[in-house]
Design a protein around this motif. Structure first.
Motif, PDB file in Angstrom:
ATOM      1  N   ASN A  33       0.822  -1.206   0.000  1.00 29.16           N
ATOM      2  CA  ASN A  33       0.000   0.000   0.000  1.00 29.16           C
ATOM      3  C   ASN A  33       0.857   1.258   0.000  1.00 29.16           C
ATOM      4  N   HIS A  34       1.622   1.465   1.078  1.00 27.12           N
ATOM      5  CA  HIS A  34       2.467   2.655   1.122  1.00 27.12           C
ATOM      6  C   HIS A  34       3.684   2.448   2.010  1.00 27.12           C
ATOM      7  N   LEU A  35       4.636   3.331   1.799  1.00 26.49           N
ATOM      8  CA  LEU A  35       5.843   3.404   2.597  1.00 26.49           C
ATOM      9  C   LEU A  35       5.828   4.779   3.243  1.00 26.49           C
ATOM     10  N   ALA A  36       6.002   4.873   4.551  1.00 28.47           N
ATOM     11  CA  ALA A  36       5.998   6.157   5.258  1.00 28.47           C
ATOM     12  C   ALA A  36       7.430   6.523   5.640  1.00 28.47           C
ATOM     13  N   LEU A  37       7.814   7.748   5.302  1.00 30.35           N
ATOM     14  CA  LEU A  37       9.157   8.248   5.598  1.00 30.35           C
ATOM     15  C   LEU A  37       9.054   9.520   6.424  1.00 30.35           C
ATOM     16  N   GLN A  38       9.747   9.558   7.530  1.00 29.64           N
ATOM     17  CA  GLN A  38       9.757  10.761   8.347  1.00 29.64           C
ATOM     18  C   GLN A  38      10.803  11.723   7.803  1.00 29.64           C
ATOM     19  N   VAL A  39      10.424  12.988   7.618  1.00 32.09           N
ATOM     20  CA  VAL A  39      11.304  13.986   7.008  1.00 32.09           C
ATOM     21  C   VAL A  39      11.439  15.214   7.917  1.00 32.09           C
ATOM     22  N   LYS A  40      12.541  15.950   7.742  1.00 29.44           N
ATOM     23  CA  LYS A  40      12.787  17.160   8.546  1.00 29.44           C
ATOM     24  C   LYS A  40      11.887  18.309   8.126  1.00 29.44           C
ATOM     25  N   ASP A  41      11.807  18.551   6.818  1.00 34.29           N
ATOM     26  CA  ASP A  41      11.067  19.700   6.286  1.00 34.29           C
ATOM     27  C   ASP A  41      10.081  19.197   5.237  1.00 34.29           C
ATOM     28  N   ILE A  52      11.660  16.394  -8.603  1.00 38.05           N
ATOM     29  CA  ILE A  52      12.818  15.589  -9.003  1.00 38.05           C
ATOM     30  C   ILE A  52      12.388  14.155  -9.312  1.00 38.05           C
ATOM     31  N   LEU A  53      11.672  13.511  -8.379  1.00 38.90           N
ATOM     32  CA  LEU A  53      11.216  12.149  -8.652  1.00 38.90           C
ATOM     33  C   LEU A  53      10.040  12.129  -9.621  1.00 38.90           C
ATOM     34  N   GLY A  54       9.344  13.250  -9.741  1.00 36.36           N
ATOM     35  CA  GLY A  54       8.229  13.334 -10.682  1.00 36.36           C
ATOM     36  C   GLY A  54       6.998  12.573 -10.236  1.00 36.36           C
ATOM     37  N   LEU A  55       6.822  12.411  -8.917  1.00 39.89           N
ATOM     38  CA  LEU A  55       5.674  11.672  -8.410  1.00 39.89           C
ATOM     39  C   LEU A  55       4.437  12.564  -8.330  1.00 39.89           C
ATOM     40  N   LYS A  56       3.301  11.944  -8.528  1.00 40.88           N
ATOM     41  CA  LYS A  56       2.027  12.657  -8.512  1.00 40.88           C
ATOM     42  C   LYS A  56       1.526  12.784  -7.075  1.00 40.88           C
ATOM     43  N   PRO A  57       1.279  14.030  -6.614  1.00 40.36           N
ATOM     44  CA  PRO A  57       0.740  14.202  -5.259  1.00 40.36           C
ATOM     45  C   PRO A  57      -0.664  13.609  -5.133  1.00 40.36           C
ATOM     46  N   ILE A  58      -0.951  13.104  -3.950  1.00 41.32           N
ATOM     47  CA  ILE A  58      -2.272  12.581  -3.614  1.00 41.32           C
ATOM     48  C   ILE A  58      -2.875  13.542  -2.592  1.00 41.32           C
ATOM     49  N   PRO A  59      -4.142  13.896  -2.735  1.00 37.99           N
ATOM     50  CA  PRO A  59      -4.751  14.802  -1.746  1.00 37.99           C
ATOM     51  C   PRO A  59      -4.639  14.251  -0.322  1.00 37.99           C
ATOM     52  N   VAL A  60      -4.302  15.150   0.596  1.00 39.16           N
ATOM     53  CA  VAL A  60      -4.171  14.831   2.018  1.00 39.16           C
ATOM     54  C   VAL A  60      -5.321  15.546   2.737  1.00 39.16           C
ATOM     55  N   PRO A  61      -5.922  14.916   3.731  1.00 38.77           N
ATOM     56  CA  PRO A  61      -6.981  15.602   4.480  1.00 38.77           C
ATOM     57  C   PRO A  61      -6.493  16.954   5.013  1.00 38.77           C
ATOM     58  N   ASP A  72       1.745   9.205  -5.243  1.00 40.50           N
ATOM     59  CA  ASP A  72       1.423   7.981  -5.965  1.00 40.50           C
ATOM     60  C   ASP A  72       2.664   7.552  -6.743  1.00 40.50           C
ATOM     61  N   ILE A  73       3.099   6.293  -6.543  1.00 36.17           N
ATOM     62  CA  ILE A  73       4.243   5.802  -7.313  1.00 36.17           C
ATOM     63  C   ILE A  73       3.817   4.753  -8.341  1.00 36.17           C
ATOM     64  N   GLY A  74       2.509   4.602  -8.529  1.00 32.94           N
ATOM     65  CA  GLY A  74       1.989   3.682  -9.535  1.00 32.94           C
ATOM     66  C   GLY A  74       1.547   2.355  -8.953  1.00 32.94           C
ATOM     67  N   ASN A  75       0.694   1.685  -9.678  1.00 36.09           N
ATOM     68  CA  ASN A  75       0.188   0.359  -9.304  1.00 36.09           C
ATOM     69  C   ASN A  75      -0.427   0.320  -7.903  1.00 36.09           C
ATOM     70  N   GLY A  76      -1.063   1.425  -7.514  1.00 37.04           N
ATOM     71  CA  GLY A  76      -1.713   1.477  -6.214  1.00 37.04           C
ATOM     72  C   GLY A  76      -0.766   1.651  -5.041  1.00 37.04           C
ATOM     73  N   PHE A  98      15.677   2.536  -2.006  1.00 38.68           N
ATOM     74  CA  PHE A  98      14.476   2.267  -2.788  1.00 38.68           C
ATOM     75  C   PHE A  98      14.886   2.137  -4.239  1.00 38.68           C
ATOM     76  N   ALA A  99      14.551   1.042  -4.868  1.00 38.99           N
ATOM     77  CA  ALA A  99      14.930   0.822  -6.268  1.00 38.99           C
ATOM     78  C   ALA A  99      13.721   1.069  -7.167  1.00 38.99           C
ATOM     79  N   LEU A 100      13.926   1.905  -8.169  1.00 36.35           N
ATOM     80  CA  LEU A 100      12.860   2.268  -9.099  1.00 36.35           C
ATOM     81  C   LEU A 100      13.315   2.030 -10.531  1.00 36.35           C
ATOM     82  N   PHE A 101      12.403   1.582 -11.370  1.00 33.28           N
ATOM     83  CA  PHE A 101      12.689   1.452 -12.802  1.00 33.28           C
ATOM     84  C   PHE A 101      12.472   2.793 -13.484  1.00 33.28           C
TER      85      PHE A 101
END
Length: 148
Positions: A33-41, A52-61, A72-76, A98-101
């Motif tokens: 489903n998802h991977l959660a990463l804690q970030v500073k900023d 940079i990664l070109g990922l599509k944002p998903i609406p957040v509450p 969204d990184i594809g395939n759900g 994280f390995a990406l094609f």
């Protein structure tokens, strides 16, 4: 008496076999489903994942927008960024990553160079070119091209 013992043993074995057949044999994981990463900023990281990664944002509450950013990184599958990282860390290419094609590794290398993203490039044992680079928090990404 012997018949009674054999009957009881038979019932116990049959019952335990039926019971065992109704027990799950695994967790039943159906997908990622998802991977959660804690970030500073959150804003800096969200910009990196978007631009940079070109990922599509998903609406957040609305009540989470200041502390969460989802992609969204594809395939759900998704990456969730969570505000709150206080410790820094560095991963190397032989550790967690994280390995990406990508469609074209040469174009990916050119893109990273244009955006002044430092990376490590190598050729894997099977001839696949790999590029490693970190996000703003030190999470390491590996890019490689699917074999055609």
């Amino acid at each position: 008496m012997m018949k009674r013992l054999l009957l009881m043993a038979s019932l116990l074995l049959t019952g335990s076999t039926l019971f065992a057949q109704n027990q799950p044999q695994s967790l039943g994981i159906a997908g990622h489903n998802h991977l959660a990463l804690q970030v500073k900023d959150i804003q800096t990281s969200a910009k990196f994942y978007r631009e940079i990664l070109g990922l599509k944002p998903i609406p957040v509450p609305d009540n989470l927008k200041a502390i969460r950013s989802w992609f969204d990184i594809g395939n759900g599958q998704q990456i969730h960024l969570l505000a709150g990282r206080t410790a820094s860390f560095v991963h190397d290419k032989d550790g967690s990553h994280f390995a990406l094609f990508v469609d074209d590794i040469a174009k990916s290398e050119q893109f990273l160079t244009q955006h002044n993203i430092k990376f490590h490039k190598q050729v894997r044992f099977d001839g696949v070119v790999q590029i490693y680079f970190p996000d703003p928090d030190g999470y390491l990404f590996e890019l490689n091209e699917k074999k055609k």
